[in-house]
Design an enzyme around this catalytic site. Structure first.
Site, PDB file in Angstrom:
ATOM      1  N   ILE A 161       3.673  -5.233   4.337  1.00  0.00           N
ATOM      2  CA  ILE A 161       4.546  -4.782   5.433  1.00  0.00           C
ATOM      3  C   ILE A 161       5.124  -3.461   4.960  1.00  0.00           C
ATOM      4  O   ILE A 161       5.776  -3.413   3.910  1.00  0.00           O
ATOM      5  CB  ILE A 161       5.688  -5.783   5.701  1.00  0.00           C
ATOM      6  CG1 ILE A 161       5.123  -7.152   6.065  1.00  0.00           C
ATOM      7  CG2 ILE A 161       6.610  -5.252   6.800  1.00  0.00           C
ATOM      8  CD1 ILE A 161       6.185  -8.230   6.194  1.00  0.00           C
ATOM      9  N   HIS A 162       4.894  -2.422   5.698  1.00  0.00           N
ATOM     10  CA  HIS A 162       5.290  -1.088   5.268  1.00  0.00           C
ATOM     11  C   HIS A 162       6.433  -0.580   6.135  1.00  0.00           C
ATOM     12  O   HIS A 162       6.410  -0.790   7.346  1.00  0.00           O
ATOM     13  CB  HIS A 162       4.084  -0.147   5.410  1.00  0.00           C
ATOM     14  CG  HIS A 162       4.324   1.189   4.788  1.00  0.00           C
ATOM     15  ND1 HIS A 162       4.455   1.361   3.428  1.00  0.00           N
ATOM     16  CD2 HIS A 162       4.468   2.401   5.357  1.00  0.00           C
ATOM     17  CE1 HIS A 162       4.661   2.637   3.170  1.00  0.00           C
ATOM     18  NE2 HIS A 162       4.685   3.292   4.317  1.00  0.00           N
ATOM     19  N   PRO A 163       7.420   0.069   5.590  1.00  0.00           N
ATOM     20  CA  PRO A 163       7.691   0.291   4.182  1.00  0.00           C
ATOM     21  C   PRO A 163       8.692  -0.747   3.668  1.00  0.00           C
ATOM     22  O   PRO A 163       9.836  -0.796   4.125  1.00  0.00           O
ATOM     23  CB  PRO A 163       8.319   1.694   4.170  1.00  0.00           C
ATOM     24  CG  PRO A 163       8.794   1.942   5.579  1.00  0.00           C
ATOM     25  CD  PRO A 163       8.302   0.852   6.472  1.00  0.00           C
TER      26      PRO A 163
ATOM     27  N   GLU B 110       5.939  -5.146  -0.468  1.00  0.00           N
ATOM     28  CA  GLU B 110       4.531  -4.774  -0.303  1.00  0.00           C
ATOM     29  C   GLU B 110       3.911  -4.350  -1.642  1.00  0.00           C
ATOM     30  O   GLU B 110       2.691  -4.327  -1.775  1.00  0.00           O
ATOM     31  CB  GLU B 110       4.352  -3.675   0.745  1.00  0.00           C
ATOM     32  CG  GLU B 110       4.864  -2.315   0.312  1.00  0.00           C
ATOM     33  CD  GLU B 110       4.575  -1.223   1.348  1.00  0.00           C
ATOM     34  OE1 GLU B 110       3.483  -1.206   1.918  1.00  0.00           O
ATOM     35  OE2 GLU B 110       5.479  -0.378   1.572  1.00  0.00           O
TER      36      GLU B 110
END
Ligand code: FAD
Length: 598
Positions: free
Chosen positions: A571-573, A577
């Site tokens: 899952i960014h940002p 991650e």
């Protein structure tokens, strides 16, 4: 009464839980006769129904696994496994068996109304059992006491996390300026009394809530100290010294731990506080010395520094014994950068220069021995306003009459068990911090209480899993982990079979804020080469590490491998991650990694 059954262990457990005497066997008729003869002559005046349950081989294996007993036939009295015919005879000869079969006032007495005790009491009551909980807090040497709920709620997890949050907010105010917020010029100060009051108000609400929950579940609550005074008898002594005797079929010890004071350090008990006192301290602690390398010591030092106090941590040797030492050292270096001072020493005496008042910290002088470069030692000292002793915690088992019921403890006072059942007294159980060899954590105590009661009263075939328990140390930069440390992984599997992937990174939120702790965030996976790089240990040092470790914990329980982490899309940002893109292998003696950002 004779019952035949195939493999359904749950229905066997249910029958056991509702029978005065149950003998589980595979058809051994002489042994069965011997059992019934012992029961007939044990001194119990009435007829007892003896339920005989014949099980197949897999049923036998499972029951022996659940009870950790290898005697066969396996005998249960009022739902408690006691062993075989020999153990039954011993109980009869000791006049315990006859007394056990009699009716008692309660099905269950729970000694200790903390995380574990309350969870167990409520669960037992949900099966229609008659339950009483005794909870009594002996004042700390400094006179602190508190309400129902035990350590976690009153002097542990809850106030600690709230004070940690208060300290993090201090950092956020500084960050906020960089993000464009107009913060009034000049020094922004913190008010300890307001924080302490807010925290204590929340605790009072929780204390009240627990009482209500017990009433709703029809669990009797007594604010009394419990001590065994007979094989099936507890004496409950209240604040006024009034003693009430209670009898029960079964007892659960959930008395927890209390902070330890060092012996042979004059002044320690008189002048030092512990975590039992800190969260309700009626004055700002000011310049503080935290003695000990426990997580409690580091967490307290961390939030006190964050609140603006001058803080020193005094440690004898390593930090966070039992935790991953690579991470422990990273925590030390981060805390040092925040301004926490570390002193490698042990105190020798503590003297009072000026007594504390109800509104103001006193002045104490702490003496310790300092090693010089030539190997000699010199005495040195420094003045502090508050000294927090956090060198460990001791089991509350010394004065509860365990000798009366012959419950065996280990050297550190913790209760020895077979699962949660006392090794030496079959109708006494223990859960939570007071039990030997289990993680000292609130959710562990709660789970153990619930699962044990479901098994004993509901016949549910479940065991508490004490391994792969995720946990977090709430130092200024939080440390979340699950599974093995590097040291434990090497010890268990050998260095050659271990591969470690790791990374230093910085959260996006730090960039605009220009945080000094850019290079401190760190994560690693400790994997077992010979099992397709199954992840044995998960470690993260980062903001909100507790939330991250909780989520990834399930992966370890399900036996995730490094490639499962690689297949997971990040899952960014986010900080978490980082675990989906780990490629660097940790090598001995390598230079410190440089941070990468998201
Ligand atoms: P306790 O909660 O200690 O309850 C035992 C109760 O029994 C107490 O109320 C005691 O007074 C009472 N008692 C003792 N003897 C008797 C007797 N003879 N008769 C009647 N009553 C008696 N855990 C986490 O999971 N996360 C955290 O972040 C965390 N932070 C912590 C921070 C600090 C500062 C401390 C000290 C602990 C922390 N813990 C944390 C640990 C957690 O508080 C314990 O693991 C948990 O409270 C254990 O529950 P328990 O039921 O075994 O015992």
């Amino acid at each position: 009464r004779r019952l035949e059954t195939n493999v359904d262990v749950s229905s066997v457990l249910q029958t056991i839980s509702s029978s005065k005497v149950a003998i589980i066997h595979s058809g051994e008729s002489t042994q069965l006769k011997n059992c019934t003869e012992v029961i007939r002559t044990c001194g119990y005046e009435e007829n007892v129904e003896v339920v005989q349950i014949r099980v197949n081989e897999s049923g036998k294996e499972r029951l022996q696994f659940i009870t950790l007993r290898n005697q066969w036939p396996l005998i249960f009295i009022k739902g408690d496994a006691i062993g075989g015919v020999d153990e039954l005879k011993k109980l009869s000869d000791a006049k315990i068996l006859g007394e056990w079969l009699r009716n008692h006032q309660y099905d269950l007495v729970v000694i200790g109304g903390g995380s574990g005790g309350l969870a167990a009491a409520k669960m037992a009551a949900s099966f229609g059992k008659k339950v009483v909980v005794l909870d009594y807090v002996k004042p700390s040497p400094q006179g602190s006491t508190w309400g129902l709920g035990g350590t976690c709620v009153n002097v542990g997890c809850i106030p600690k996390k709230l004070m940690h949050q208060a300290s993090l907010l201090g950092h956020c105010i500084k960050d906020a300026k960089m993000f464009g917020w107009k913060i009034p010029e000049g020094e922004i100060t913190h008010n300890w009394i307001n924080l302490k009051n807010g925290v204590q108000d929340h605790i009072a609400a929780l204390n009240w809530g627990y009482r209500v929950q017990l009433r709703e579940k029809e669990v009797t609550y007594m604010n009394s100290y419990g001590t065994f005074t007979g094989p099936f008898e507890i004496s409950a002594t209240n604040k006024k010294g009034v003693v009430e005797k209670l009898t029960a079929d079964r007892f659960l010890i959930a008395t927890g731990l209390r902070p330890r004071y060092p012996e042979n350090v004059p002044g320690a008990k008189e002048f030092c506080i512990t975590s039992d006192d800190l969260f309700s301290l009626p004055y700002a602690p000011e310049k503080t010395l935290c003695i000990g390398a426990s997580y409690v010591s580091l967490e307290c030092a961390g939030f006190l520094k964050g609140l603006g106090f001058d803080v020193t941590v005094m440690v004898r040797s390593i930090l966070l014994r039992g935790f991953d030492q690579d991470i422990a050292e990273r925590i030390r270096s981060h805390m040092k950068e925040l301004g926490v001072k570390f002193e490698s020493a042990v105190p020798t005496r503590i003297e009072e220069i000026e007594p504390k008042t109800k509104t103001k910290a006193g002045r104490l002088r702490v003496f310790w021995e300092k090693a010089l470069d030539d190997g000699s030692k010199t005495e040195t000292s420094e003045e502090f306003n508050t000294v927090v002793m956090a060198i460990g915690r001791d089991a509350m088992t010394k004065d509860i009459g365990l000798n009366v019921v012959r419950v065996e403890t280990s050297n550190n006072g913790k209760i020895k068990s077979r699962r949660e059942q006392s090794l030496t007294c079959p109708y006494v159980y223990a859960i939570g911090d007071v039990l030997e060899n289990v993680p000292e954590l609130t959710p562990v105590a709660i789970q153990a209480g619930k699962v044990l009661m479901k098994r004993l009263y509901g016949g549910i075939d479940e065991l508490t899993e004490y391994d792969e328990v995720p946990t977090t140390v709430f130092t200024p930069l939080e440390y979340g982990c699950c599974g093995l440390s590097e040291e434990n992984a090497y010890e268990r599997y050998g260095k050659e079979d271990i591969i470690i992937y790791h990374a230093v990174f910085f959260p996006l939120e730090y960039t605009v804020a220009e945080r000094m702790d850019k290079d401190h965030c760190y994560c690693k996976l400790i994997c077992l080469k010979s099992e397709k790089e199954r992840v044995l240990g998960f470690h993260i040092l980062a903001p909100s590490a507790g939330e991250i470790a909780q989520g990834f914990g399930i992966a370890l329980k399900l036996g995730a491998t490094k490639s499962d982490f690689d297949r997971l899309i990040g899952i960014h940002p986010t900080v978490a991650e980082s675990f989906t893109t780990l490629y660097l292998v940790k090598k001995e003696g390598e230079a410190e990694l440089k941070a990468t950002g998201c």
